[in-house]
Design a protein around this motif. Structure first.
Motif, PDB file in Angstrom:
ATOM      1  N   MET A  79      35.258  21.895  50.111  1.00 48.88           N
ATOM      2  CA  MET A  79      35.707  22.278  48.786  1.00 48.88           C
ATOM      3  C   MET A  79      34.607  21.974  47.776  1.00 48.88           C
ATOM      4  O   MET A  79      34.075  20.875  47.736  1.00 48.88           O
ATOM      5  CB  MET A  79      36.951  21.513  48.387  1.00 48.88           C
ATOM      6  N   THR A  80      34.361  22.939  46.939  1.00 47.32           N
ATOM      7  CA  THR A  80      33.357  22.732  45.907  1.00 47.32           C
ATOM      8  C   THR A  80      34.016  22.082  44.694  1.00 47.32           C
ATOM      9  O   THR A  80      35.238  21.999  44.576  1.00 47.32           O
ATOM     10  CB  THR A  80      32.724  24.070  45.502  1.00 47.32           C
ATOM     11  N   ALA A  81      33.175  21.642  43.784  1.00 52.06           N
ATOM     12  CA  ALA A  81      33.681  20.998  42.575  1.00 52.06           C
ATOM     13  C   ALA A  81      34.474  21.981  41.723  1.00 52.06           C
ATOM     14  O   ALA A  81      35.451  21.599  41.058  1.00 52.06           O
ATOM     15  CB  ALA A  81      32.526  20.419  41.778  1.00 52.06           C
ATOM     16  N   ASP A  82      34.082  23.250  41.751  1.00 50.98           N
ATOM     17  CA  ASP A  82      34.787  24.260  40.973  1.00 50.98           C
ATOM     18  C   ASP A  82      36.214  24.445  41.484  1.00 50.98           C
ATOM     19  O   ASP A  82      37.155  24.553  40.681  1.00 50.98           O
ATOM     20  CB  ASP A  82      34.018  25.583  41.038  1.00 50.98           C
ATOM     21  N   VAL A  83      36.396  24.458  42.772  1.00 54.50           N
ATOM     22  CA  VAL A  83      37.733  24.615  43.355  1.00 54.50           C
ATOM     23  C   VAL A  83      38.596  23.400  43.033  1.00 54.50           C
ATOM     24  O   VAL A  83      39.772  23.538  42.660  1.00 54.50           O
ATOM     25  CB  VAL A  83      37.636  24.842  44.879  1.00 54.50           C
ATOM     26  N   ILE A  84      38.039  22.225  43.143  1.00 59.40           N
ATOM     27  CA  ILE A  84      38.781  20.996  42.836  1.00 59.40           C
ATOM     28  C   ILE A  84      39.182  20.975  41.369  1.00 59.40           C
ATOM     29  O   ILE A  84      40.314  20.610  41.020  1.00 59.40           O
ATOM     30  CB  ILE A  84      37.946  19.755  43.209  1.00 59.40           C
ATOM     31  N   PHE A  85      38.275  21.398  40.497  1.00 60.41           N
ATOM     32  CA  PHE A  85      38.564  21.448  39.066  1.00 60.41           C
ATOM     33  C   PHE A  85      39.703  22.423  38.770  1.00 60.41           C
ATOM     34  O   PHE A  85      40.616  22.116  38.008  1.00 60.41           O
ATOM     35  CB  PHE A  85      37.299  21.853  38.297  1.00 60.41           C
ATOM     36  N   ARG A  86      39.684  23.583  39.388  1.00 58.14           N
ATOM     37  CA  ARG A  86      40.738  24.576  39.166  1.00 58.14           C
ATOM     38  C   ARG A  86      42.082  24.088  39.699  1.00 58.14           C
ATOM     39  O   ARG A  86      43.127  24.318  39.088  1.00 58.14           O
ATOM     40  CB  ARG A  86      40.363  25.905  39.798  1.00 58.14           C
ATOM     41  N   ILE A  87      42.081  23.404  40.818  1.00 62.34           N
ATOM     42  CA  ILE A  87      43.319  22.848  41.367  1.00 62.34           C
ATOM     43  C   ILE A  87      43.875  21.776  40.438  1.00 62.34           C
ATOM     44  O   ILE A  87      45.083  21.716  40.178  1.00 62.34           O
ATOM     45  CB  ILE A  87      43.084  22.303  42.788  1.00 62.34           C
ATOM     46  N   ALA A  88      42.997  20.923  39.911  1.00 65.09           N
ATOM     47  CA  ALA A  88      43.432  19.876  38.994  1.00 65.09           C
ATOM     48  C   ALA A  88      44.008  20.478  37.712  1.00 65.09           C
ATOM     49  O   ALA A  88      45.042  20.017  37.211  1.00 65.09           O
ATOM     50  CB  ALA A  88      42.273  18.943  38.673  1.00 65.09           C
ATOM     51  N   CYS A  89      43.373  21.498  37.171  1.00 64.38           N
ATOM     52  CA  CYS A  89      43.885  22.167  35.967  1.00 64.38           C
ATOM     53  C   CYS A  89      45.234  22.814  36.228  1.00 64.38           C
ATOM     54  O   CYS A  89      46.148  22.723  35.398  1.00 64.38           O
ATOM     55  CB  CYS A  89      42.882  23.208  35.475  1.00 64.38           C
ATOM     56  N   ALA A  90      45.387  23.461  37.370  1.00 57.97           N
ATOM     57  CA  ALA A  90      46.666  24.084  37.717  1.00 57.97           C
ATOM     58  C   ALA A  90      47.752  23.031  37.863  1.00 57.97           C
ATOM     59  O   ALA A  90      48.902  23.244  37.447  1.00 57.97           O
ATOM     60  CB  ALA A  90      46.519  24.896  39.001  1.00 57.97           C
TER      61      ALA A  90
END
Length: 84
Positions: free
Chosen positions: A1-12
């Motif tokens: 998982m990239t940082a972008d995917v983790i960030f989007r999951i956290a925002c969701a």
């Protein structure tokens, strides 16, 4: 998982938590509007007058959505992160 995917999951996840919070309130629409308006007003006032206190917060999409979903606590977090 990239940082972008983790960030989007956290925002969701945060948006989902706030949605659940607002849906449990008795006056749902009023709660959503009050939180969004106060958050946006705090962000705009901070952007306009924050330079007097040495705070520089940009009006970008992330900050606008964050302050409208999370309200004033998001703006306070931005101020704290600005000083770090």
């Amino acid at each position: 998982m990239t940082a972008d995917v983790i960030f989007r999951i956290a925002c969701a996840a945060v948006i989902l938590i706030m949605l659940i919070y607002y849906m449990r309130r008795k006056k749902r629409l009023l709660s959503i509007l009050t939180g969004a308006i106060t958050g946006l007003a705090a962000l705009i006032l901070l952007n306009k007058f924050g330079e007097f206190a040495g705070i520089d917060v940009a009006l970008n999409t992330f900050n606008l959505v964050g302050s409208s979903v999370l309200g004033v606590p998001f703006v306070i977090t931005l101020v704290i992160l600005n000083y770090l």
